[in-house]
Design an enzyme around this catalytic site. Structure first.
Site, PDB file in Angstrom:
ATOM      1  N   GLY A 177       0.829  -1.199   0.000  1.00  0.00           N
ATOM      2  CA  GLY A 177       0.000   0.000   0.000  1.00  0.00           C
ATOM      3  C   GLY A 177       0.858   1.241   0.000  1.00  0.00           C
ATOM      4  O   GLY A 177       2.068   1.175   0.207  1.00  0.00           O
ATOM      5  N   HIS A 216      -1.789   1.531   8.905  1.00  0.00           N
ATOM      6  CA  HIS A 216      -0.493   2.193   8.691  1.00  0.00           C
ATOM      7  C   HIS A 216      -0.617   3.328   7.674  1.00  0.00           C
ATOM      8  O   HIS A 216      -0.145   4.449   7.915  1.00  0.00           O
ATOM      9  CB  HIS A 216       0.508   1.127   8.210  1.00  0.00           C
ATOM     10  CG  HIS A 216       1.871   1.625   7.858  1.00  0.00           C
ATOM     11  ND1 HIS A 216       2.964   1.466   8.682  1.00  0.00           N
ATOM     12  CD2 HIS A 216       2.337   2.260   6.749  1.00  0.00           C
ATOM     13  CE1 HIS A 216       4.033   1.986   8.098  1.00  0.00           C
ATOM     14  NE2 HIS A 216       3.688   2.472   6.912  1.00  0.00           N
ATOM     15  N   GLU A 217      -1.271   3.050   6.555  1.00  0.00           N
ATOM     16  CA  GLU A 217      -1.364   4.078   5.512  1.00  0.00           C
ATOM     17  C   GLU A 217      -2.234   5.248   5.964  1.00  0.00           C
ATOM     18  O   GLU A 217      -1.946   6.406   5.641  1.00  0.00           O
ATOM     19  CB  GLU A 217      -1.909   3.479   4.209  1.00  0.00           C
ATOM     20  CG  GLU A 217      -1.080   2.344   3.612  1.00  0.00           C
ATOM     21  CD  GLU A 217       0.384   2.668   3.404  1.00  0.00           C
ATOM     22  OE1 GLU A 217       0.749   3.858   3.389  1.00  0.00           O
ATOM     23  OE2 GLU A 217       1.179   1.714   3.282  1.00  0.00           O
ATOM     24  N   HIS A 226       7.154   7.260   9.514  1.00  0.00           N
ATOM     25  CA  HIS A 226       7.698   5.994  10.021  1.00  0.00           C
ATOM     26  C   HIS A 226       8.509   6.259  11.281  1.00  0.00           C
ATOM     27  O   HIS A 226       9.267   7.236  11.329  1.00  0.00           O
ATOM     28  CB  HIS A 226       8.605   5.349   8.967  1.00  0.00           C
ATOM     29  CG  HIS A 226       7.861   4.911   7.747  1.00  0.00           C
ATOM     30  ND1 HIS A 226       8.273   5.204   6.477  1.00  0.00           N
ATOM     31  CD2 HIS A 226       6.712   4.186   7.620  1.00  0.00           C
ATOM     32  CE1 HIS A 226       7.417   4.670   5.606  1.00  0.00           C
ATOM     33  NE2 HIS A 226       6.457   4.057   6.274  1.00  0.00           N
ATOM     34  N   ASP A 239      10.825  10.891  13.591  1.00  0.00           N
ATOM     35  CA  ASP A 239       9.406  10.909  13.211  1.00  0.00           C
ATOM     36  C   ASP A 239       8.711  12.116  13.835  1.00  0.00           C
ATOM     37  O   ASP A 239       7.499  12.223  13.775  1.00  0.00           O
ATOM     38  CB  ASP A 239       8.717   9.608  13.625  1.00  0.00           C
ATOM     39  CG  ASP A 239       8.757   9.377  15.125  1.00  0.00           C
ATOM     40  OD1 ASP A 239       9.410  10.179  15.848  1.00  0.00           O
ATOM     41  OD2 ASP A 239       8.152   8.392  15.597  1.00  0.00           O
ATOM     42  N   THR A 244       8.172   8.141  20.924  1.00  0.00           N
ATOM     43  CA  THR A 244       8.612   6.924  20.242  1.00  0.00           C
ATOM     44  C   THR A 244      10.131   6.889  20.326  1.00  0.00           C
ATOM     45  O   THR A 244      10.782   7.910  20.086  1.00  0.00           O
ATOM     46  CB  THR A 244       8.171   6.909  18.761  1.00  0.00           C
ATOM     47  OG1 THR A 244       8.639   8.101  18.114  1.00  0.00           O
ATOM     48  CG2 THR A 244       6.663   6.819  18.646  1.00  0.00           C
ATOM     49  N   ALA A 248      16.850   2.774  14.504  1.00  0.00           N
ATOM     50  CA  ALA A 248      17.590   2.827  13.243  1.00  0.00           C
ATOM     51  C   ALA A 248      16.620   2.763  12.068  1.00  0.00           C
ATOM     52  O   ALA A 248      16.021   3.767  11.692  1.00  0.00           O
ATOM     53  CB  ALA A 248      18.620   1.702  13.195  1.00  0.00           C
ATOM     54  N   ASP A 280       1.346  -7.753  10.240  1.00  0.00           N
ATOM     55  CA  ASP A 280       0.087  -7.313  10.843  1.00  0.00           C
ATOM     56  C   ASP A 280      -0.066  -7.803  12.285  1.00  0.00           C
ATOM     57  O   ASP A 280      -0.580  -7.088  13.140  1.00  0.00           O
ATOM     58  CB  ASP A 280      -1.102  -7.843  10.019  1.00  0.00           C
ATOM     59  CG  ASP A 280      -1.360  -7.012   8.765  1.00  0.00           C
ATOM     60  OD1 ASP A 280      -0.469  -6.237   8.362  1.00  0.00           O
ATOM     61  OD2 ASP A 280      -2.451  -7.157   8.186  1.00  0.00           O
TER      62      ASP A 280
END
Lengths: 347, 102
Positions: A177, A216-217, A226, A239, A244, A248, A280
């Site tokens: 996606g 995610h999308e 990301h 990000d 978070t 790497a 998933d």
């Protein structure tokens, strides 16, 4: 980046090509200006200069454009609804597997207070089931946006300020996606998901058959990056989210906790985050910092969705009128009257 | 390479799984790649000299860098995108696979 950034220098002057060149340059400039404003607002939310003021859960009207070259790609309504059910868990943090978040991060799990429903009013004001279906001669689509245009074998977007456009098709190159950040051209705004990574039934295939590609999308569509920072496997990318861990690159498969990179021990990479690249079955959470970015997105470039979702339904079901924290997720009956897109006169 | 085969005028996706010590392998879009959240890097040669290089992007589609290609000597094609220029030594190809010397 969007295709507006791809500007091929004309090799010779031809009728019209200068105009196309200028249009692309202008769109690219607009995109850069939009992105700067969006990130400034996200920064204001992240630093506390701006506070989220949204009191209620927002229900996003969704249109699913099914573009199929073979019958099996013509995903069923059941497969579509299985995807929407996943979104309504993941964006309310009511997914059962949230319990698998390592204890050190349980306190960071965030409820985005977003729900999704197939649109029930189309852009012309007519009743709809929120699904468009089109047979195509295109064997497989790529990330070149063709699926988003009827003239290129796909299906035109519905107005992006009122609907989340989801295209479901066969993507080539093994791609599950792709998305578009807020601030890009409305005609290409939304997410594209390959049919085998969509929903939890029908053609959905393991290990991408739990609907998390779409989660995610949509994260990107709501301005999330990301968590690996998009600098390859370097440690200097970010990000723009403070809670978070710095990590790497992206993770794949189903890693074991902890997975330490960039001196981020003892807890390591947050590979359980929806914005990593794990399978998933291995991603279960957004963080509070990520949802602050989502709030900034909803206060800024996607505020039209709040308006679209906010008009009271004819039968005034009370599900969205309770305080956000006390409203049980998915409490609205499936046949609740529409609260989505008011008629618009076209773009 | 004075002329290049029309077979090459398409978008090629890196098929890492098939690489060998001395060859990088590329496949067309419809090759049954294992599904991935990350876009596969690759490139595209177009008739007339246009070249596009594809790298992983921040929203899971590839980022395209436009450039130019021109014939090199022997089995080589010189490609340029942005400031980078490199020679692709084409070892073998048809419409289903492209092998480039590493």
């Amino acid at each position: 980046m969007d295709t507006a950034d791809i500007v091929e220098t004309p090799v010779r002057r031809r009728c019209g090509s200068e105009d196309v060149h200028r249009r692309l340059l202008n769109e690219s400039l607009n995109y850069r200006l939009n992105r700067a404003a969006i990130e400034n607002l996200a920064f204001a939310f992240a630093t506390g200069q701006e506070q989220p003021s949204r009191a209620e859960v927002v229900t996003v009207p969704v249109v699913v454009h099914v573009v199929f070259g073979a019958d099996e790609q013509n995903v069923s309504d059941e497969q579509i609804d299985s995807q929407i059910a996943v979104l309504n868990e993941d964006f309310r943090a009511t997914n059962a597997d949230v319990a698998n978040v390592p204890p050190v991060w349980q306190g960071l799990v965030a409820d985005a207070r977003l729900e999704f429903r197939r649109a029930s009013v189309d852009p012309q004001g007519n009743p709809t089931d929120g699904v468009t279906r089109r047979r195509t001669d295109v064997l497989s689509f790529s990330d070149d946006e063709a699926v988003k245009f009827t003239a290129r074998g796909g299906a035109d977007a519905w107005p992006a300020d009122r609907y989340l456009n989801v295209w479901v098709c066969r993507l080539g190159g093994g791609l599950l996606g792709y998305a578009q950040f807020p601030g890009g051209p409305p005609a290409t705004d939304g997410v594209v998901i390959t049919h085998t990574g969509f929903g939890t039934t029908g053609t959905a295939a393991a290990p991408f058959n739990l609907g998390r590609t779409t989660t995610h999308e949509i994260g990107h569509w709501l301005n999330l990056f990301h968590i690996g920072g998009d600098d390859g496997t370097g440690c200097s990318g970010t990000d723009f989210v403070s809670d978070t861990p710095n990590q790497a690159g992206q993770n794949f498969g189903t890693p074991s906790f902890p997975s330490v990179t960039c001196n981020n021990g003892p807890d390591g990479d947050m590979f359980v985050n929806y914005m990593d690249y794990t399978d998933d079955a291995a991603m279960f959470m957004f963080t509070h910092g990520q949802i602050l970015r989502v709030e900034a997105c909803l206060a800024g470039p996607r505020q039209g969705l709040i308006t679209a979702a906010g008009s009271p339904p004819p039968d005034s079901a009370p599900a969205n009128s309770a305080p956000a924290n006390s409203a049980p997720a998915n409490s609205a009956p499936a046949n609740r009257a529409p609260a989505d897109a008011a008629p618009v006169g076209g773009e | 390479m004075a002329e290049i085969s029309p077979d090459l005028f398409r978008r090629w996706y890196r098929s890492f799984e098939e690489d060998t010590d001395d060859q990088a392998v590329y496949r067309p879009a419809d090759f049954p790649f294992p599904p991935s959240r990350a876009p596969r890097p690759g490139f595209e040669l177009r008739p007339g000299g246009a070249y596009v290089e594809y790298a992983a992007g921040p929203v899971d589609g590839a980022v395209a860098s436009p450039g130019r290609w021109e014939p090199g000597e022997g089995d080589a094609v010189r490609v340029r995108a942005g400031a980078a220029s490199r020679l692709l030594h084409i070892v073998a190809h048809d419409d289903q696979v492209l092998r480039i010397r590493r």
